[in-house]
Design a protein around this motif. Structure first.
Motif, PDB file in Angstrom:
ATOM      1  N   GLY A 241       4.016   6.287   3.820  1.00  0.00           N
ATOM      2  CA  GLY A 241       4.093   4.878   3.439  1.00  0.00           C
ATOM      3  C   GLY A 241       3.621   4.628   2.021  1.00  0.00           C
ATOM      4  N   GLY A 242       2.539   5.299   1.612  1.00  0.00           N
ATOM      5  CA  GLY A 242       2.057   5.134   0.249  1.00  0.00           C
ATOM      6  C   GLY A 242       3.042   5.655  -0.781  1.00  0.00           C
ATOM      7  N   TYR A 243       3.736   6.741  -0.456  1.00  0.00           N
ATOM      8  CA  TYR A 243       4.748   7.269  -1.374  1.00  0.00           C
ATOM      9  C   TYR A 243       5.910   6.284  -1.521  1.00  0.00           C
ATOM     10  N   MET A 244       6.345   5.695  -0.407  1.00  0.00           N
ATOM     11  CA  MET A 244       7.430   4.715  -0.475  1.00  0.00           C
ATOM     12  C   MET A 244       7.016   3.488  -1.281  1.00  0.00           C
ATOM     13  N   LEU A 245       5.789   3.020  -1.084  1.00  0.00           N
ATOM     14  CA  LEU A 245       5.339   1.836  -1.825  1.00  0.00           C
ATOM     15  C   LEU A 245       5.167   2.119  -3.316  1.00  0.00           C
TER      16      LEU A 245
ATOM     17  N   ALA B 260       3.082  -7.841   0.307  1.00  0.00           N
ATOM     18  CA  ALA B 260       2.436  -9.089   0.715  1.00  0.00           C
ATOM     19  C   ALA B 260       2.001  -9.030   2.175  1.00  0.00           C
ATOM     20  N   PHE B 261       2.816  -8.410   3.019  1.00  0.00           N
ATOM     21  CA  PHE B 261       2.475  -8.276   4.431  1.00  0.00           C
ATOM     22  C   PHE B 261       1.220  -7.412   4.603  1.00  0.00           C
ATOM     23  N   LEU B 262       1.154  -6.312   3.874  1.00  0.00           N
ATOM     24  CA  LEU B 262      -0.021  -5.442   3.954  1.00  0.00           C
ATOM     25  C   LEU B 262      -1.260  -6.124   3.385  1.00  0.00           C
ATOM     26  N   MET B 263      -1.079  -6.895   2.327  1.00  0.00           N
ATOM     27  CA  MET B 263      -2.216  -7.619   1.765  1.00  0.00           C
ATOM     28  C   MET B 263      -2.756  -8.650   2.749  1.00  0.00           C
ATOM     29  N   SER B 264      -1.855  -9.295   3.487  1.00  0.00           N
ATOM     30  CA  SER B 264      -2.318 -10.260   4.496  1.00  0.00           C
ATOM     31  C   SER B 264      -3.079  -9.565   5.618  1.00  0.00           C
ATOM     32  N   ALA B 265      -2.718  -8.316   5.912  1.00  0.00           N
ATOM     33  CA  ALA B 265      -3.453  -7.563   6.930  1.00  0.00           C
ATOM     34  C   ALA B 265      -4.884  -7.276   6.497  1.00  0.00           C
ATOM     35  N   LEU B 266      -5.123  -7.207   5.193  1.00  0.00           N
ATOM     36  CA  LEU B 266      -6.485  -7.031   4.695  1.00  0.00           C
ATOM     37  C   LEU B 266      -7.278  -8.331   4.739  1.00  0.00           C
ATOM     38  N   ILE B 267      -6.574  -9.464   4.683  1.00  0.00           N
ATOM     39  CA  ILE B 267      -7.261 -10.754   4.626  1.00  0.00           C
ATOM     40  C   ILE B 267      -7.832 -11.131   5.988  1.00  0.00           C
TER      41      ILE B 267
ATOM     42  N   LEU C 186      -3.010   2.905   3.133  1.00  0.00           N
ATOM     43  CA  LEU C 186      -1.711   2.803   2.474  1.00  0.00           C
ATOM     44  C   LEU C 186      -1.868   2.460   0.993  1.00  0.00           C
ATOM     45  N   PHE C 187      -2.732   1.511   0.691  1.00  0.00           N
ATOM     46  CA  PHE C 187      -2.943   1.138  -0.709  1.00  0.00           C
ATOM     47  C   PHE C 187      -3.605   2.279  -1.481  1.00  0.00           C
ATOM     48  N   LEU C 188      -4.501   2.991  -0.838  1.00  0.00           N
ATOM     49  CA  LEU C 188      -5.164   4.108  -1.510  1.00  0.00           C
ATOM     50  C   LEU C 188      -4.168   5.194  -1.891  1.00  0.00           C
ATOM     51  N   MET C 189      -3.294   5.569  -0.967  1.00  0.00           N
ATOM     52  CA  MET C 189      -2.313   6.610  -1.270  1.00  0.00           C
ATOM     53  C   MET C 189      -1.256   6.096  -2.241  1.00  0.00           C
ATOM     54  N   MET C 190      -0.907   4.823  -2.163  1.00  0.00           N
ATOM     55  CA  MET C 190       0.027   4.264  -3.134  1.00  0.00           C
ATOM     56  C   MET C 190      -0.540   4.380  -4.545  1.00  0.00           C
ATOM     57  N   ALA C 191      -1.820   4.046  -4.697  1.00  0.00           N
ATOM     58  CA  ALA C 191      -2.446   4.143  -6.011  1.00  0.00           C
ATOM     59  C   ALA C 191      -2.539   5.595  -6.467  1.00  0.00           C
ATOM     60  N   ALA C 192      -2.791   6.517  -5.531  1.00  0.00           N
ATOM     61  CA  ALA C 192      -2.871   7.932  -5.901  1.00  0.00           C
ATOM     62  C   ALA C 192      -1.519   8.452  -6.390  1.00  0.00           C
TER      63      ALA C 192
ATOM     64  N   VAL D  68      -8.839   9.564   2.921  1.00  0.00           N
ATOM     65  CA  VAL D  68      -8.139   8.997   4.077  1.00  0.00           C
ATOM     66  C   VAL D  68      -8.643   9.640   5.368  1.00  0.00           C
ATOM     67  N   GLY D  69      -8.714  10.964   5.385  1.00  0.00           N
ATOM     68  CA  GLY D  69      -9.181  11.643   6.594  1.00  0.00           C
ATOM     69  C   GLY D  69     -10.625  11.330   6.926  1.00  0.00           C
ATOM     70  N   LEU D  70     -11.472  11.270   5.903  1.00  0.00           N
ATOM     71  CA  LEU D  70     -12.892  11.008   6.122  1.00  0.00           C
ATOM     72  C   LEU D  70     -13.118   9.594   6.648  1.00  0.00           C
ATOM     73  N   THR D  71     -12.511   8.611   6.009  1.00  0.00           N
ATOM     74  CA  THR D  71     -12.707   7.232   6.457  1.00  0.00           C
ATOM     75  C   THR D  71     -12.075   6.987   7.833  1.00  0.00           C
TER      76      THR D  71
END
Length: 310
Positions: free
Chosen positions: A127-131, A144-151, A188-194, A232-235
């Protein structure tokens, strides 16, 4: 006489020229020593501050946990209790493993943690690669959908998740504990940024060499994000291991209890014997410490990879 005078003046000038570098060298040495002294004081203050923070954060935890190592004749709490055991004993741990199903609880928690880690790694990387790829329709909507899931907090959707898991037949089952934590928006956001932090030239070179989309992802992009994968694995492991509220809502039978549920129920079974409860807390804390310290080097590397280009 003029020759003698000229020779005397020349010798004095030569002495001054020779003496000048010595004064400069002494000045440089003194300034270097002063810089080293200031650096040493700054380093000492830094370590003193870290020790104070460590005492403030860890001190309140270490004191009560030491009660698990006290003999049955010692007081755990009260005016006569001491911080460190006067007579070290492992009787509480023996009672914990002999009179409770702590090994079953550990096995259940490890099973849920393994599922969480595996699913988080698979879904967050894909998912992070696609984003991180640009130019496809609906990308902003998904973001936006993923951001709302964080809210929205988990408590606001907990009852809806409970109804869905119960309708699927996974109530009082470890699969039902795992389903809400399959993957989180943070991963997802972490891997997208990576993936976005990898230079485009690397992917362009693989594309020119004829590598397809899957090969570029598996052979080129994914090995560049090892630090973020560790995060990701640790958290995912820590979140699943220390989760209490969702298993409490979804688990009913004792044989399906996780570690946190088992320790909470120790307080009702051994309410007067706090040593057993504290021994269970130590057993629950050890896996997190082992996993964290064994992957600490990659943890900070992953923070550098994925934390700068959100």
């Amino acid at each position: 006489m003029s020759q003698v005078t000229d020779q005397g003046v020349g010798s004095r000038v030569a002495e001054q020229k020779v003496a000048k570098p010595r004064r400069i060298r002494k000045t440089k040495m003194s300034s270097t020593n002063e810089v080293q002294r200031l650096h040493g004081w700054k380093l000492a203050r830094r370590y003193v501050t870290l020790v104070i923070v460590l005492i403030v954060l860890v001190g309140p935890i270490i004191g009560p946990l030491m009660g698990a190592f006290k003999a049955p004749s010692e007081s755990v709490f009260g005016p006569t209790a001491t911080m460190l055991p006067q007579d070290w004993s492992l009787a509480a741990f023996h009672k914990l493993f002999a009179d409770t199903n702590i090994l079953v609880y550990i096995r259940n928690s490890l099973f849920v943690c393994a599922l969480n880690v595996a699913s988080a790694l698979v879904f967050s990387t894909t998912g992070g690669y696609m984003l991180s790829r640009k130019g496809w329709r609906g990308r902003k909507l998904v973001m936006a959908f993923l951001m709302s899931a964080l809210i929205f907090p988990f408590e606001s959707i907990m009852l809806s998740l409970y109804s869905e898991v119960r309708a699927m037949g996974f109530y009082d089952h470890l699969i039902g504990v795992w389903l809400p934590g399959m993957v989180g928006p943070f991963h997802l956001f972490l891997m997208m940024a990576a993936f976005r932090g990898i230079p485009d030239e690397i992917e362009d070179a693989a594309f020119i060499d004829g590598a397809g989309e899957w090969k570029r992802f598996w052979k080129v992009m994914l090995p560049q994000t090892k630090g973020s994968l560790v995060i990701v694995g640790l958290t995912a492991f820590i979140f699943a291991w220390q989760d209490y509220l969702w298993p409490l809502l979804n688990i009913q039978s004792d044989e399906n209890n996780t570690v946190m549920l088992g320790i909470a129920r120790l307080q009702s079974d051994f309410g007067t014997d706090y040593r057993v409860v504290l021994a269970g807390a130590i057993v629950a804390l050890l896996p997190i410490l082992i996993v964290y310290f064994s992957s600490q080097k990659y943890f900070f590397k992953g923070i550098e990879e994925g934390g700068l280009k959100f």
